[in-house]
Design a protein around this motif. Structure first.
Motif, PDB file in Angstrom:
ATOM      1  N   VAL A 157       0.843  -1.187   0.000  1.00 18.31           N
ATOM      2  CA  VAL A 157       0.000   0.000   0.000  1.00 18.31           C
ATOM      3  C   VAL A 157       0.883   1.244   0.000  1.00 18.31           C
ATOM      4  O   VAL A 157       1.879   1.303   0.739  1.00 18.31           O
ATOM      5  N   SER A 158       0.504   2.226  -0.819  1.00 17.83           N
ATOM      6  CA  SER A 158       1.259   3.484  -0.887  1.00 17.83           C
ATOM      7  C   SER A 158       0.321   4.660  -0.643  1.00 17.83           C
ATOM      8  O   SER A 158      -0.825   4.655  -1.098  1.00 17.83           O
ATOM      9  N   TRP A 159       0.830   5.671   0.042  1.00 17.91           N
ATOM     10  CA  TRP A 159       0.044   6.856   0.380  1.00 17.91           C
ATOM     11  C   TRP A 159       0.875   8.098   0.095  1.00 17.91           C
ATOM     12  O   TRP A 159       1.989   8.252   0.608  1.00 17.91           O
ATOM     13  N   LEU A 160       0.333   8.981  -0.769  1.00 12.57           N
ATOM     14  CA  LEU A 160       0.994  10.230  -1.132  1.00 12.57           C
ATOM     15  C   LEU A 160       0.260  11.390  -0.486  1.00 12.57           C
ATOM     16  O   LEU A 160      -0.964  11.517  -0.619  1.00 12.57           O
ATOM     17  N   LEU A 161       0.984  12.257   0.215  1.00 12.34           N
ATOM     18  CA  LEU A 161       0.380  13.399   0.902  1.00 12.34           C
ATOM     19  C   LEU A 161      -0.151  14.429  -0.089  1.00 12.34           C
ATOM     20  O   LEU A 161       0.247  14.451  -1.253  1.00 12.34           O
ATOM     21  N   PRO A 162      -1.062  15.308   0.346  1.00 13.07           N
ATOM     22  CA  PRO A 162      -1.587  16.360  -0.535  1.00 13.07           C
ATOM     23  C   PRO A 162      -0.496  17.291  -1.039  1.00 13.07           C
ATOM     24  O   PRO A 162       0.619  17.334  -0.511  1.00 13.07           O
ATOM     25  N   ASP A 163      -0.857  18.045  -2.068  1.00  9.33           N
ATOM     26  CA  ASP A 163       0.084  19.007  -2.650  1.00  9.33           C
ATOM     27  C   ASP A 163       0.458  20.090  -1.635  1.00  9.33           C
ATOM     28  O   ASP A 163      -0.346  20.476  -0.787  1.00  9.33           O
ATOM     29  N   GLY A 164       1.680  20.586  -1.745  1.00  8.16           N
ATOM     30  CA  GLY A 164       2.095  21.732  -0.951  1.00  8.16           C
ATOM     31  C   GLY A 164       2.637  21.416   0.425  1.00  8.16           C
ATOM     32  O   GLY A 164       3.088  22.324   1.126  1.00  8.16           O
ATOM     33  N   THR A 171       5.120  14.103   7.490  1.00  9.20           N
ATOM     34  CA  THR A 171       5.166  12.654   7.677  1.00  9.20           C
ATOM     35  C   THR A 171       3.940  12.008   7.042  1.00  9.20           C
ATOM     36  O   THR A 171       2.805  12.384   7.331  1.00  9.20           O
ATOM     37  N   ALA A 172       4.177  11.046   6.162  1.00 12.67           N
ATOM     38  CA  ALA A 172       3.108  10.243   5.569  1.00 12.67           C
ATOM     39  C   ALA A 172       2.972   8.962   6.385  1.00 12.67           C
ATOM     40  O   ALA A 172       3.980   8.308   6.691  1.00 12.67           O
ATOM     41  N   GLN A 173       1.753   8.604   6.732  1.00 17.39           N
ATOM     42  CA  GLN A 173       1.541   7.507   7.673  1.00 17.39           C
ATOM     43  C   GLN A 173       0.362   6.642   7.243  1.00 17.39           C
ATOM     44  O   GLN A 173      -0.642   7.126   6.720  1.00 17.39           O
ATOM     45  N   LEU A 174       0.480   5.330   7.470  1.00 17.66           N
ATOM     46  CA  LEU A 174      -0.605   4.378   7.265  1.00 17.66           C
ATOM     47  C   LEU A 174      -0.866   3.664   8.584  1.00 17.66           C
ATOM     48  O   LEU A 174       0.053   3.075   9.166  1.00 17.66           O
ATOM     49  N   ASP A 175      -2.104   3.741   9.073  1.00 13.42           N
ATOM     50  CA  ASP A 175      -2.501   3.028  10.283  1.00 13.42           C
ATOM     51  C   ASP A 175      -3.202   1.735   9.873  1.00 13.42           C
ATOM     52  O   ASP A 175      -4.141   1.754   9.067  1.00 13.42           O
ATOM     53  N   TRP A 176      -2.764   0.617  10.434  1.00 15.11           N
ATOM     54  CA  TRP A 176      -3.339  -0.689  10.123  1.00 15.11           C
ATOM     55  C   TRP A 176      -4.331  -1.083  11.206  1.00 15.11           C
ATOM     56  O   TRP A 176      -4.046  -0.932  12.397  1.00 15.11           O
ATOM     57  N   LYS A 177      -5.486  -1.609  10.781  1.00 15.51           N
ATOM     58  CA  LYS A 177      -6.530  -1.990  11.723  1.00 15.51           C
ATOM     59  C   LYS A 177      -7.049  -3.381  11.397  1.00 15.51           C
ATOM     60  O   LYS A 177      -7.062  -3.799  10.229  1.00 15.51           O
ATOM     61  N   ALA A 178      -7.511  -4.074  12.438  1.00 14.24           N
ATOM     62  CA  ALA A 178      -8.083  -5.410  12.271  1.00 14.24           C
ATOM     63  C   ALA A 178      -9.512  -5.316  11.739  1.00 14.24           C
ATOM     64  O   ALA A 178     -10.074  -4.225  11.604  1.00 14.24           O
ATOM     65  N   ALA A 179     -10.115  -6.454  11.454  1.00 13.09           N
ATOM     66  CA  ALA A 179     -11.467  -6.486  10.898  1.00 13.09           C
ATOM     67  C   ALA A 179     -12.488  -5.856  11.823  1.00 13.09           C
ATOM     68  O   ALA A 179     -13.510  -5.314  11.372  1.00 13.09           O
ATOM     69  N   ASP A 180     -12.241  -5.901  13.142  1.00 11.34           N
ATOM     70  CA  ASP A 180     -13.163  -5.298  14.110  1.00 11.34           C
ATOM     71  C   ASP A 180     -12.850  -3.819  14.364  1.00 11.34           C
ATOM     72  O   ASP A 180     -13.461  -3.194  15.232  1.00 11.34           O
ATOM     73  N   GLY A 181     -11.905  -3.251  13.617  1.00 10.67           N
ATOM     74  CA  GLY A 181     -11.545  -1.847  13.772  1.00 10.67           C
ATOM     75  C   GLY A 181     -10.454  -1.584  14.785  1.00 10.67           C
ATOM     76  O   GLY A 181     -10.031  -0.435  14.943  1.00 10.67           O
ATOM     77  N   LYS A 182      -9.972  -2.618  15.460  1.00 10.29           N
ATOM     78  CA  LYS A 182      -8.934  -2.440  16.474  1.00 10.29           C
ATOM     79  C   LYS A 182      -7.612  -2.039  15.821  1.00 10.29           C
ATOM     80  O   LYS A 182      -7.181  -2.630  14.830  1.00 10.29           O
ATOM     81  N   PHE A 183      -6.967  -1.012  16.385  1.00 12.53           N
ATOM     82  CA  PHE A 183      -5.681  -0.539  15.876  1.00 12.53           C
ATOM     83  C   PHE A 183      -4.610  -1.603  16.076  1.00 12.53           C
ATOM     84  O   PHE A 183      -4.490  -2.206  17.150  1.00 12.53           O
ATOM     85  N   LEU A 184      -3.808  -1.843  15.022  1.00 13.80           N
ATOM     86  CA  LEU A 184      -2.742  -2.833  15.095  1.00 13.80           C
ATOM     87  C   LEU A 184      -1.363  -2.176  15.158  1.00 13.80           C
ATOM     88  O   LEU A 184      -0.586  -2.435  16.073  1.00 13.80           O
ATOM     89  N   SER A 185      -1.057  -1.327  14.169  1.00 12.20           N
ATOM     90  CA  SER A 185       0.262  -0.695  14.105  1.00 12.20           C
ATOM     91  C   SER A 185       0.234   0.414  13.066  1.00 12.20           C
ATOM     92  O   SER A 185      -0.775   0.618  12.383  1.00 12.20           O
ATOM     93  N   SER A 186       1.347   1.134  12.945  1.00 11.65           N
ATOM     94  CA  SER A 186       1.476   2.199  11.962  1.00 11.65           C
ATOM     95  C   SER A 186       2.757   2.020  11.165  1.00 11.65           C
ATOM     96  O   SER A 186       3.748   1.485  11.673  1.00 11.65           O
ATOM     97  N   SER A 187       2.719   2.491   9.918  1.00 14.06           N
ATOM     98  CA  SER A 187       3.915   2.593   9.092  1.00 14.06           C
ATOM     99  C   SER A 187       4.034   4.058   8.687  1.00 14.06           C
ATOM    100  O   SER A 187       3.075   4.635   8.171  1.00 14.06           O
ATOM    101  N   HIS A 188       5.173   4.679   8.933  1.00 15.75           N
ATOM    102  CA  HIS A 188       5.289   6.110   8.646  1.00 15.75           C
ATOM    103  C   HIS A 188       6.697   6.455   8.177  1.00 15.75           C
ATOM    104  O   HIS A 188       7.675   5.777   8.513  1.00 15.75           O
ATOM    105  N   THR A 189       6.757   7.513   7.371  1.00 13.06           N
ATOM    106  CA  THR A 189       8.020   7.978   6.794  1.00 13.06           C
ATOM    107  C   THR A 189       7.981   9.497   6.696  1.00 13.06           C
ATOM    108  O   THR A 189       6.964  10.070   6.306  1.00 13.06           O
ATOM    109  N   VAL A 190       9.086  10.154   7.045  1.00 12.96           N
ATOM    110  CA  VAL A 190       9.197  11.589   6.803  1.00 12.96           C
ATOM    111  C   VAL A 190       9.424  11.779   5.312  1.00 12.96           C
ATOM    112  O   VAL A 190      10.402  11.290   4.756  1.00 12.96           O
ATOM    113  N   GLY A 191       8.497  12.463   4.662  1.00 14.97           N
ATOM    114  CA  GLY A 191       8.586  12.643   3.222  1.00 14.97           C
ATOM    115  C   GLY A 191       7.199  12.784   2.626  1.00 14.97           C
ATOM    116  O   GLY A 191       6.186  12.789   3.332  1.00 14.97           O
TER     117      GLY A 191
END
Length: 272
Positions: A157-164, A171-191
């Motif tokens: 999965v890739s996520w591009l931040l808005p313009d400007g 920091t661009a970040q993806l939060d991962w959640k389980a089927a019941d909506g429970k938070f699992l972890s995050s993947s993030h990068t400065v950029g």
């Protein structure tokens, strides 16, 4: 985007590896025309357009055919709408989200704020902006039906931040959640973007952005993709919740292969 179709209930998606024989993904405009006696025409158009999909397969493998027919007949797929990860989609966020537009001035239908002093508003051009008074603040994108965008473990999965947004501090970040909506972890990068693999147990991904500075930042231009690099300013195709409105299931000339077609429409819910 993945070149193959993924379809099913959230958390129970199946990949259909065989390409469809025909595929129609035209949005329904619902334009109504009123013609006056003198010949002038007035049109009425709803604020939003809905997506419709019509796809048909020939000589489909029995397991894939059974999966599609189960979805059509609502056998074991649950009471809610279906996930359809359209292989032709370039940007999985809502088209109005991608354009930074909202039905309400505060933008709460498409975005939510996190961590600190941060507020959403609409500028003079109709674009939603975020006013950050805390460098640690963050804003998240809302799917509208589910707790995030549907994924399966192992998806890239890739996520591009808005313009400007300044890639040196944002920091661009993806939060991962389980089927019941429970938070699992995050993947993030400065950029400007982040690319990560959905972890074990992940059923949804929520894109998040952290401007990294105090100021006013626009929310137009974000792009969420699966399996491909995100494209700036890409039209939001969305990942709408859908329901099957019609289907056909015809045995092929050589059994056990089958010819299957599905008609689907974008919905807010699909309860029995």
């Amino acid at each position: 985007m993945p070149r193959n179709l993924w379809i099913g209930a959230p958390g129970r998606l199946r990949e259909i590896r065989q390409a469809a024989k025909s595929w129609d993904r035209t949005a329904e405009l619902n334009v109504t025309e009123f013609k006056a006696l003198e010949g002038r025409v007035t049109t009425f158009t709803p604020t939003r357009t809905i997506r419709r999909l019509k796809l048909s397969f020939e000589w489909l493998e029995p397991e894939d055919a059974q999966h599609l027919v189960r979805l059509a007949r609502r056998v074991g797929s649950g009471r809610g709408p279906l996930v359809v990860l359209d292989p032709a989609s370039v940007n999985l966020i809502d088209p109005y989200q991608a354009a930074g537009q909202s039905d309400i001035s505060g933008g709460r239908d498409h975005w939510f704020t996190m961590n600190g002093d941060i507020a959403l508003s609409r500028n003079a051009d109709g674009i939603t902006t975020v006013d950050c008074q805390d460098a640690a603040a963050a804003v998240g994108w809302i799917h509208g039906v589910w707790t995030g965008w549907p994924v399966v473990p192992g998806m890239r999965v890739s996520w591009l931040l808005p313009d400007g947004w300044d890639p040196a501090i944002a920091t661009a970040q993806l939060d991962w959640k389980a089927a019941d909506g429970k938070f699992l972890s995050s993947s993030h990068t400065v950029g400007a973007s982040v690319t990560a693999t959905a972890p074990e147990g992940a059923a949804f991904a929520t894109p998040v952005g952290r401007p990294g500075a105090v100021g006013l930042f626009g929310l137009a231009g974000g792009c969420l993709t699966i399996g491909e690099e995100p494209v700036a300013q890409a039209l939001g195709d969305g990942c709408p919740a859908m329901a099957v409105t019609a289907y056909t299931d015809v045995p092929a000339a050589r059994l056990p292969y089958r010819n299957v077609s599905l008609d689907l429409v974008e919905v807010r819910d699909a309860a029995l």
